[in-house]
Design a protein around this motif. Structure first.
Motif, PDB file in Angstrom:
ATOM      1  N   ALA A  26       0.812  -1.216   0.000  1.00  8.47           N
ATOM      2  CA  ALA A  26       0.000   0.000   0.000  1.00  8.47           C
ATOM      3  C   ALA A  26       0.847   1.269   0.000  1.00  8.47           C
ATOM      4  O   ALA A  26       0.343   2.357  -0.309  1.00  8.47           O
ATOM      5  N   LEU A  27       2.133   1.155   0.335  1.00 11.11           N
ATOM      6  CA  LEU A  27       3.022   2.313   0.301  1.00 11.11           C
ATOM      7  C   LEU A  27       3.401   2.705  -1.128  1.00 11.11           C
ATOM      8  O   LEU A  27       3.931   3.793  -1.348  1.00 11.11           O
ATOM      9  N   HIS A  28       3.124   1.828  -2.089  1.00 11.33           N
ATOM     10  CA  HIS A  28       3.453   2.085  -3.494  1.00 11.33           C
ATOM     11  C   HIS A  28       2.262   2.781  -4.156  1.00 11.33           C
ATOM     12  O   HIS A  28       1.418   2.149  -4.788  1.00 11.33           O
ATOM     13  N   ARG A  29       2.193   4.078  -3.978  1.00 12.21           N
ATOM     14  CA  ARG A  29       1.011   4.826  -4.398  1.00 12.21           C
ATOM     15  C   ARG A  29       1.290   5.704  -5.611  1.00 12.21           C
ATOM     16  O   ARG A  29       2.316   6.390  -5.664  1.00 12.21           O
ATOM     17  N   THR A  30       0.361   5.705  -6.541  1.00 13.74           N
ATOM     18  CA  THR A  30       0.424   6.652  -7.653  1.00 13.74           C
ATOM     19  C   THR A  30       0.176   8.052  -7.102  1.00 13.74           C
ATOM     20  O   THR A  30      -0.785   8.282  -6.370  1.00 13.74           O
ATOM     21  N   GLY A  31       1.043   8.981  -7.424  1.00 11.39           N
ATOM     22  CA  GLY A  31       0.908  10.341  -6.932  1.00 11.39           C
ATOM     23  C   GLY A  31       1.574  10.587  -5.596  1.00 11.39           C
ATOM     24  O   GLY A  31       1.716  11.741  -5.172  1.00 11.39           O
ATOM     25  N   ASP A  32       1.982   9.525  -4.925  1.00  6.87           N
ATOM     26  CA  ASP A  32       2.659   9.646  -3.628  1.00  6.87           C
ATOM     27  C   ASP A  32       3.573   8.430  -3.464  1.00  6.87           C
ATOM     28  O   ASP A  32       3.314   7.553  -2.652  1.00  6.87           O
ATOM     29  N   PRO A  33       4.647   8.373  -4.250  1.00  7.47           N
ATOM     30  CA  PRO A  33       5.454   7.151  -4.296  1.00  7.47           C
ATOM     31  C   PRO A  33       6.219   6.894  -3.001  1.00  7.47           C
ATOM     32  O   PRO A  33       6.464   7.803  -2.203  1.00  7.47           O
ATOM     33  N   LEU A  34       6.599   5.644  -2.827  1.00  6.86           N
ATOM     34  CA  LEU A  34       7.462   5.250  -1.718  1.00  6.86           C
ATOM     35  C   LEU A  34       8.893   5.667  -2.047  1.00  6.86           C
ATOM     36  O   LEU A  34       9.471   5.207  -3.036  1.00  6.86           O
ATOM     37  N   VAL A  35       9.457   6.542  -1.232  1.00  8.77           N
ATOM     38  CA  VAL A  35      10.875   6.878  -1.346  1.00  8.77           C
ATOM     39  C   VAL A  35      11.613   5.946  -0.395  1.00  8.77           C
ATOM     40  O   VAL A  35      11.434   6.024   0.828  1.00  8.77           O
ATOM     41  N   LEU A  36      12.378   5.030  -0.969  1.00  4.27           N
ATOM     42  CA  LEU A  36      12.954   3.918  -0.217  1.00  4.27           C
ATOM     43  C   LEU A  36      14.463   4.093  -0.068  1.00  4.27           C
ATOM     44  O   LEU A  36      15.218   3.861  -1.022  1.00  4.27           O
ATOM     45  N   PRO A  37      14.943   4.473   1.119  1.00  7.83           N
ATOM     46  CA  PRO A  37      16.397   4.522   1.322  1.00  7.83           C
ATOM     47  C   PRO A  37      16.943   3.101   1.467  1.00  7.83           C
ATOM     48  O   PRO A  37      16.276   2.220   2.017  1.00  7.83           O
ATOM     49  N   ASN A  38      18.162   2.908   1.001  1.00 10.14           N
ATOM     50  CA  ASN A  38      18.789   1.589   1.071  1.00 10.14           C
ATOM     51  C   ASN A  38      19.955   1.630   2.058  1.00 10.14           C
ATOM     52  O   ASN A  38      20.813   2.506   1.971  1.00 10.14           O
ATOM     53  N   VAL A  39      19.981   0.660   2.964  1.00 14.57           N
ATOM     54  CA  VAL A  39      20.925   0.673   4.079  1.00 14.57           C
ATOM     55  C   VAL A  39      21.870  -0.515   3.997  1.00 14.57           C
ATOM     56  O   VAL A  39      21.620  -1.484   3.285  1.00 14.57           O
TER      57      VAL A  39
END
Length: 245
Positions: A6-19
């Motif tokens: 549900a975090l993968h939204r059109t118009g409000d994308p998931l910004v995913l930092p990689n650690v």
């Protein structure tokens, strides 16, 4: 997987930092990111190992077991992957995996996607194609592969190195699943990628490489008598980071 998907939204994308370790993850949790991915380059390089050949599988699994104690969703880069690797990180508590095709046969990667989804159907499989990674892009081949991977059951598709707006728009239009793009400084903005319909934006190895550069810059500043950047986390802050096991 439902909450992560549900975090993968059109118009409000998931910004995913990689650690690449728990310390980097804790800082990003404190900054408010709801989900984290791992960077295979960062994990491998931090252990003196090469990326892309699954040399760091054991380190990745150990890191996964630590990261899932934090109050965020965790998705894991398992490089080319395998059913066993996907099952292992899922059992450790990861909600998703990245699996890359390394430009091998698309049918083989599609078969792997089907096998992983059969064994761990709740796991969010982000199917990566390397048609644009470290090579000139081939949009026709990209579209063929992402469609094949989506048809095989991938929950999202990832095309690192994809830069041109028209190419990104074509990939978004080609599949119904979320499209993931690797953020390229100087080429992308979150706002522009959002307008193109991208639903996930990853940093990949960017943060790891930025940390390496900052470490060297600080050491040089000390040696050469220049000011060291201020506003660094204090010893106490790092030592009492939220979510510490």
């Amino acid at each position: 997987m439902r909450d992560f998907a549900a975090l993968h939204r059109t118009g409000d994308p998931l910004v995913l930092p990689n650690v690449w370790d728990v310390a980097s993850a804790r800082g990003l949790v404190d900054a408010g990111f709801p989900a984290l991915g791992t960077t295979s380059l960062g994990v491998a390089a931090a252990h003196g190992l090469p990326d892309g050949v699954r040399a760091a599988d054991a380190h990745t699994l150990r890191l996964t077991r630590s990261l899932v104690t934090l109050p965020v969703a965790v998705t894991v880069d398992i490089e080319t992957g395998s059913v066993d690797a996907a099952v292992a990180v899922a059992q450790a508590g990861a909600v998703g995996v990245n699996m890359e095709d390394a430009m091998g046969p698309a049918q083989a990667h599609a078969t792997l996607i089907r096998s992983v989804k059969r064994e761990v159907p709740h796991l969010f499989v982000n199917a990566r194609t390397d048609t644009h990674w470290q090579r000139p892009g081939n949009l026709t081949e990209t579209l063929r592969r992402v469609r094949q991977y989506a048809d095989a059951g991938a929950d999202g598709v990832f095309v690192p190195g994809l830069a041109e707006p028209a190419d990104i728009a074509a990939v978004v239009a080609a599949v119904d699943v979320p499209v993931n793009v690797l953020f390229l400084p100087g080429r992308h903005t979150v706002a522009a990628l959002t307008e193109l319909g991208v639903r996930r934006i990853s940093t990949g190895s960017l943060l790891f490489r930025a940390a390496l550069a900052a470490s060297v810059a600080a050491a040089l500043a000390v040696r050469d008598g220049h000011p060291v950047r201020g506003n660094l986390p204090s010893y106490a802050q790092v030592n009492s980071a939220p979510g510490a096991p």
